[in-house]
Design a protein around this motif. Structure first.
Motif, PDB file in Angstrom:
ATOM      1  N   ALA A 173     -51.653  14.938  61.254  1.00  0.00           N
ATOM      2  CA  ALA A 173     -50.399  14.811  60.509  1.00  0.00           C
ATOM      3  C   ALA A 173     -49.299  14.256  61.403  1.00  0.00           C
ATOM      4  O   ALA A 173     -48.542  13.348  61.010  1.00  0.00           O
ATOM      5  CB  ALA A 173     -49.987  16.159  59.940  1.00  0.00           C
ATOM      6  N   ILE A 174     -49.218  14.800  62.640  1.00  0.00           N
ATOM      7  CA  ILE A 174     -48.196  14.312  63.577  1.00  0.00           C
ATOM      8  C   ILE A 174     -48.429  12.830  63.883  1.00  0.00           C
ATOM      9  O   ILE A 174     -47.493  12.028  63.898  1.00  0.00           O
ATOM     10  CB  ILE A 174     -48.223  15.139  64.883  1.00  0.00           C
ATOM     11  N   GLY A 175     -49.716  12.496  64.118  1.00  0.00           N
ATOM     12  CA  GLY A 175     -50.052  11.102  64.409  1.00  0.00           C
ATOM     13  C   GLY A 175     -49.679  10.179  63.271  1.00  0.00           C
ATOM     14  O   GLY A 175     -49.158   9.076  63.490  1.00  0.00           O
ATOM     15  N   SER A 176     -49.930  10.625  62.038  1.00  0.00           N
ATOM     16  CA  SER A 176     -49.603   9.794  60.872  1.00  0.00           C
ATOM     17  C   SER A 176     -48.099   9.584  60.759  1.00  0.00           C
ATOM     18  O   SER A 176     -47.627   8.465  60.519  1.00  0.00           O
ATOM     19  CB  SER A 176     -50.134  10.458  59.596  1.00  0.00           C
ATOM     20  N   ILE A 177     -47.349  10.692  60.941  1.00  0.00           N
ATOM     21  CA  ILE A 177     -45.884  10.599  60.839  1.00  0.00           C
ATOM     22  C   ILE A 177     -45.323   9.685  61.926  1.00  0.00           C
ATOM     23  O   ILE A 177     -44.507   8.795  61.658  1.00  0.00           O
ATOM     24  CB  ILE A 177     -45.249  12.002  60.931  1.00  0.00           C
TER      25      ILE A 177
END
Length: 464
Positions: A173-177
């Motif tokens: 999720a962090i990577g996507s954001i």
């Protein structure tokens, strides 16, 4: 690949590597922490059982089995007691499952029988994740057997697995954001760069008046300002080039037209007096000389334009100036113009002698051209520790205030009609300005119409 995607790719690779490294590091720390606690707990329990068993050996051996079975139930682990050879004497599981079997091939049992406690983790089909913990049983510091504790750690491994999955989900999720933010940032950064790239293509097509609309005080904003300044300078240079070509063409066209006008009557007429031929040929020769002078001055300017620095030598400035006046004396006398030379001392400076001569020659000759009969052209030399000061003044027709700022431009003339009569092209002072600049000097001019003109030239004594 566009700049935007290159920047995004770099961000993305750095992001993935950073997140993966951080995730692996954190999970390994959590994994080792939990299993380390489990190892300490199991080894502690195994040592407690070993101490109890060692007290019962020989005296109350019949209590060993019930004690092991009871303790096994309390800690919910399987306990094996072996002799010094690794043969199982008691198995808390009962039913004689392992009793009598030799397990000295177990690595943990081997370590225990050598006096070192040991643990290991195994996956057993049907039982799941299990931790073996083995410790020696000693009597008076002599190893008489070992205790092997078999404990299910399925709950710990499942918990660690859930943490692992949560970390994967979280970091994904962090990577996507961050990836989305990086793409936005890349777009924000590259958008003005793309404008600059497109503007460069437009400029390369010759549209020098094109400007980039990018605002800001950051590096890109400054780059855009520098680009616009460059565009303005290129446009100015292009305008000057076009004007130069136009003026040069016009100057060449004039004598060519005159030659054509002189030749055509000679061609069309059958009976022309020889004196007319000579007169016409004399005029043609004069026009050819005029074109030759123009071409020579254009060549001088072209050579100067290619020079970025010159090799100077220490020269006697007074001697060079005197030679100029001496060579122009005949022309001045023919016009009825007096030449005056003023210099109190020998003055030396680092100059290019040939170009320095041409610089003074052009200014003095210019003064002679535009000074009526009975007038004077004065050359004054002076110097100090830093500079040589050259003043060339005349009592000629002068230059209007409107024309004065343009006198050093190519094909610029103070009096067009007068220049036509004297054969000037407006290149002499442009050559002077170029030579002064090559010597890292400065030139200025003052003039009053009807009274005369003064040129002030400053040249450094030393070529630094």
């Amino acid at each position: 690949m566009s700049i935007r995607w290159k920047i995004f790719s770099v961000y993305f690779i750095i992001l993935i590597v950073s997140l993966a490294s951080t995730g692996i590091y954190l999970f390994n720390n959590i994994y080792e922490s939990y299993l380390s606690n489990e190892r300490v707990t199991n080894l502690t329990q195994a040592n407690m059982i070993a101490n109890l068993v060692s007290k019962f050996i020989g005296v109350s051996s019949y209590l060993i089995e019930p004690t092991i079975v009871d303790y096994s139930n309390q800690i919910n682990s399987r306990i094996l007691f072996t002799d010094v050879n690794g043969k199982v004497i008691v198995d808390s599981a009962g039913n004689g499952g392992m009793e009598g079997k030799d397990i000295n091939s177990y690595s943990d049992v081997k370590s225990a029988l050598k006096g070192t406690g040991s643990t290991s983790i195994h996956y057993i089909t049907g039982s799941g994740w299990t931790m073996y913990s083995a410790v020696p049983v000693t009597i008076k510091n002599e190893i008489v057997g070992s205790i092997l504790l078999s404990t299910s750690i399925d709950d710990v491994m499942n918990f660690l697995y859930s943490i692992k999955m949560q970390m994967i989900y979280t970091f994904t999720a962090i990577g996507s954001i961050v990836s989305i933010l990086s793409l936005i940032v890349a777009a924000f950064i590259t958008k003005p760069l793309k404008r600059l790239t497109d503007a460069t293509k437009v400029i390369s097509e010759g549209k020098f008046d094109y400007k980039v609309e990018i605002r800001g005080n950051d590096e890109i904003g400054k780059l855009a300002d520098a680009f616009n300044d460059m565009s303005t300078k290129l446009m100015k240079i292009d305008d000057e080039r076009k004007r130069f070509v136009s003026d040069a063409s016009h100057e060449l066209k004039t004598p060519l037209a005159a030659i054509k006008a002189l030749v055509e009557p000679l061609i069309s007429s059958d009976n022309v007096d020889i004196s007319v031929y000579k007169e016409f040929l004399k005029d043609i020769n004069s026009e050819v000389d005029r074109m030759t002078r123009l071409v020579n001055e254009l060549l001088v300017l072209a050579r100067i334009d290619k020079i970025h620095s010159i090799e100077n030598k220490t020269e006697n400035i007074g001697e060079i100036a005197y030679n100029v006046l001496e060579n122009l004396e005949a022309i001045a006398r023919q016009k009825g113009v007096s030449l005056i030379f003023e210099s109190d001392k020998n003055i030396f400076a680092d100059v290019d002698a040939d170009r320095f001569y041409r610089m003074i020659y052009n200014v003095v000759e210019n003064g002679i051209k535009y000074t009526p009969s009975g007038g004077t052209v004065k050359l004054n030399l002076d110097s100090d520790d830093k500079n040589v000061y050259i003043t060339i003044s005349d009592t000629g027709i002068g230059i209007s205030q409107e024309t004065l700022p343009k006198v050093f431009e190519r094909f610029s003339r103070g009096d067009t009609a007068r220049s036509q009569k004297t054969g000037g092209f407006g290149l002499g002072l442009a050559i002077v300005k170029e030579i002064v600049d090559l010597h890292k000097g400065h030139i200025d001019v003052k003039s009053t119409v009807g009274e005369g003109t003064e040129f002030y030239i400053t040249i450094p004594v030393k070529n630094v």
